[in-house]
Enzyme design. Structure first.
Site, PDB file in Angstrom:
ATOM      1  N   SER A 232       1.336  -3.731  -2.541  1.00 10.37           N
ATOM      2  CA  SER A 232       0.382  -3.455  -3.608  1.00 10.37           C
ATOM      3  C   SER A 232       0.955  -3.913  -4.937  1.00 10.37           C
ATOM      4  O   SER A 232       2.172  -4.002  -5.110  1.00 10.37           O
ATOM      5  CB  SER A 232       0.093  -1.958  -3.691  1.00 10.37           C
ATOM      6  N   ASP A 233       0.061  -4.227  -5.887  1.00 10.54           N
ATOM      7  CA  ASP A 233       0.522  -4.280  -7.264  1.00 10.54           C
ATOM      8  C   ASP A 233       0.922  -2.857  -7.635  1.00 10.54           C
ATOM      9  O   ASP A 233       0.548  -1.892  -6.963  1.00 10.54           O
ATOM     10  CB  ASP A 233      -0.574  -4.827  -8.176  1.00 10.54           C
ATOM     11  N   TRP A 234       1.663  -2.699  -8.721  1.00 15.57           N
ATOM     12  CA  TRP A 234       2.265  -1.400  -9.045  1.00 15.57           C
ATOM     13  C   TRP A 234       1.167  -0.378  -9.399  1.00 15.57           C
ATOM     14  O   TRP A 234       0.500  -0.483 -10.418  1.00 15.57           O
ATOM     15  CB  TRP A 234       3.255  -1.572 -10.189  1.00 15.57           C
TER      16      TRP A 234
END
Length: 695
Positions: A232-234
């Site tokens: 995932s992106d953060w």
């Protein structure tokens, strides 16, 4: 894969708790390992154009004086070289430096399509055109991964704006998805064998992209057969069950407000997922698949049962790569009166005007900050190359402040300097932020889009005054994309687009200004005359419906030059445009069937007096189709280097895919029989030769 048996045996030795620990962050930049089995944490690092200076586990900077990395020109600059070989060299620098800093995954390249000129991260991305993106991304990824480091192509998919990025729901046609927004990712998987993919923040057709059943399970892991891991992106994971079912393998994220007291076991893919498996709501086979994908990356990068060769930080060869990319990235937009190149033997005085002439850009932009051992500013570069024989004065002309007000005293000083010099070099454009560090509110930066296409800090007013004071003014523009030049472009005889050119940017700019290097960059994105001429704003929707946060891509496949050409909207500077200090002649274009594709040959000659490089661009036009197709589409390009008077034959085989469109009714690519025109040009607006062929 060679390691599958070892991976299976490791999975069989793990407890469920150990497996779950591998699926989420254990610090800001690591995900979990299993120490008793010799499985290390996976360590990640931004960014796409230089290894970021964060400590291994948190966001704080390492402060060792020797811990500085190469600040490469940003992604849009790399794409402006139109040189895939340089893409490989660029990636190799990142891979070696990531290895030197103990990283396993470099979080790049970013390849989202430039849909709107306002996107704050356009400077990181490559192009508005899927073919150019695809060719550049393959070189970059192979360069990184040949060093034994994993690349992470991002952000999958349709992350085309920063404003409301975690809320917007993107609605687009299947044809637009397949023809424009996916080809770069497909090339990354099928041609470059990328090891990791990062999901995006936005929703796509109602489901978050980072755990989107259609995008991740059906297309990425299904159709394309992707065997690596999806992270995932953060902070982008929003639902534990969807993350478990729909293909997200690692949840990363950091709540900066809670640091350093973050409980990583409270991540959605930590204790919550563990309880879902124990209660039988999630099949443990799904967990095993995620762990297997992570282990594949670890084995592929010699993290387990292997050893890595030594890396290196900011070496002289790495700095030379930064310089070479910067030089080939510079785009000479205009040179009407041949003011360029400047002759340092005859020019006696130069006024350098503009705050960007002395501003260092490396530590701006958000997650792509790079701390380099040095950064050559444009003023530095000009002074070094001009030498003692040229009198150089400097006036900032504008201030980088939130207020963006004109400072009349600075303007008056700039006008005085301009009047007193033979030539003016104006260095302006965008900046990454209001301060040297990212503060979340900026022009070319993560987390914010630009408010408009206007030059910030009242530069239009400044430029107007400078051009009146001295018409012999070269305008050098720093920044991540197009801007509105309508107030002064017609009076500026020479304009150079420099992007964010990295640690050797000032050297590269000076080399081009003085003719030590012949510019060969080409625009990877259309420069519209005004914002209303950009298709996302003329036909589509941006930043989204206020009530539902839906963004409808009504411009469909007509992004960038596809729109300008088809709808007859003249750009300020067209896609693929870029001038040289020499001239090139095109002749003998021939096209013939070759199996299922078309073999194309043509001759290009350097008809001028200087050695230089030309990017030969091949476009295809479908003369009659069952669906509306663009006026032309880029399908191949070649960058060739020629001495004065030298000719070269360019040979290209256009595969059948170059003539296809995506049929939404059949859900497949279709080659419709008929007549096609193959066009060869120096830009999308400058077609030199064409040939017709029936397929």
């Amino acid at each position: 894969m060679a390691y599958e048996a070892q991976i299976d045996s490791l999975i069989n030795l793990m407890t469920l708790e150990e497996k779950i620990n591998m699926l989420h962050g254990t610090s800001s930049f690591t995900s979990g390992g299993v120490e008793r089995l010799g499985i290390p944490e996976l360590t990640m690092s931004d960014g796409p154009h230089g290894v970021r200076p964060e400590h291994g586990r948190d966001w704080s900077l390492d402060n060792a004086g020797n811990d500085s990395s190469t600040y490469l020109p940003t992604g849009i600059a790399l794409a402006a070289t139109w040189n895939p070989d340089l893409g490989y060299e660029y990636g190799a620098v990142l891979g070696r430096e990531a290895k030197a800093r103990g990283k396993d995954v470099i979080l790049g390249p970013g390849i989202n399509i430039m849909r709107t000129p306002l996107n704050g991260r356009n400077f990181e991305y490559l192009s508005e055109d899927p073919h150019l993106v695809s060719r550049m991304v393959v070189g970059y990824i192979k360069g990184v991964q040949d060093q034994g480091i994993a690349a992470c192509v991002k952000h999958f998919a349709a992350n085309n704006q920063e404003i409301k990025r975690a809320e917007v729901n993107v609605e687009m046609s299947e044809r637009a998805l397949r023809e424009l927004y996916l080809p770069g990712f497909k090339a990354a998987v099928e041609e470059a064998d990328v090891l990791t993919v990062m999901g995006a923040y936005n929703k796509f057709r109602g489901q978050y992209a980072t755990h989107n059943e259609y995008l991740v399970n059906n297309i990425l892991k299904g159709e394309w057969g992707f065997k690596g891991l999806v992270m995932s992106d953060w902070g982008a994971v929003q639902n534990t069950m969807e993350a478990a079912l729909y293909g997200n393998d690692i949840e990363m994220g950091t709540d900066l407000l809670q640091m350093p007291n973050i409980d990583y076991n409270k991540f959605l893919m930590a204790d919550t997922l563990l309880s879902l498996v124990k209660s039988g709501q999630v099949d443990q086979k799904l967990i095993d698949d995620k762990v297997r994908r992570i282990l594949r990356v670890m084995f592929s990068t010699n993290m387990i049962n292997g050893s890595r060769s030594d890396g290196a930080l900011s070496t002289k060869p790495h700095q030379q790569t930064a310089l070479k990319v910067a030089e080939e990235a510079l785009v000479l937009l205009k040179n009407e009166k041949n003011l360029l190149p400047l002759n340092k033997a005859s020019v006696k005085s130069i006024a350098v005007i503009g705050a960007n002439a002395t501003r260092k850009q490396g530590m701006g932009g958000g997650s792509s900050q790079v701390r380099s051992p040095y950064e050559v500013t444009p003023l530095d570069g000009i002074k070094r190359l001009a030498g003692n024989g040229v009198a150089i004065t400097y006036a900032p002309g504008f201030e980088v402040t939130r207020e963006e007000k004109a400072n009349q005293q600075l303007i008056d000083e700039a006008v005085k300097a301009a009047k007193g010099a033979e030539v003016v070099v104006y260095v302006g454009g965008w900046t990454h932020g209001y301060t040297d560090n990212w503060d979340g509110g900026a022009f070319d930066a993560e987390g914010a889009d630009k408010p408009n296409m206007n030059l910030p800090f009242a530069q239009d007013q400044l430029l107007d005054a400078v051009l009146k004071a001295n018409p012999r003014t070269v305008v050098v523009l720093i920044g991540g994309g197009p801007l509105d030049m309508s107030r002064w472009e017609s009076r500026a005889s020479s304009i150079l687009q420099a992007w964010y050119p990295g640690m050797e940017g000032g050297t590269a700019i000076a080399n081009v200004l003085f003719g030590e290097v012949n510019p060969s960059g080409k625009l990877p994105v259309t420069f519209p005359k005004k914002l209303q001429d950009a298709p996302a704003h003329a036909l589509g929707e941006y930043p989204g419906d206020k009530d539902t946060v839906n963004v409808h891509y009504r411009e469909d496949i007509f992004v960038g030059y596809r729109y300008h050409d088809t709808y007859k909207v003249a750009p300020q500077f067209g896609f693929g445009h870029g001038l040289s200090y020499t001239t090139f002649g095109y002749s003998n274009l021939k096209a013939a069937k070759n199996g299922e594709g078309v073999a194309v040959t043509l001759t290009v000659k350097n008809t001028g007096k200087a050695a230089g490089a030309e990017v030969v661009q091949l476009y295809v036009k479908d003369t009659e189709a069952a669906v509306k197709r663009p006026e032309k589409e880029l399908k191949s390009f070649s960058k060739i280097f020629l001495k004065p008077g030298e000719s070269k034959e360019v040979s290209v085989n256009l595969p059948k895919e170059a003539f296809q469109y995506f049929d939404e009714a059949k859900m497949q690519w279709v080659l419709e029989p008929g007549s096609f025109i193959i066009m060869a040009g120096s830009s999308s607006q400058d077609i030199r030769q064409s040939a017709e062929i029936s397929l």
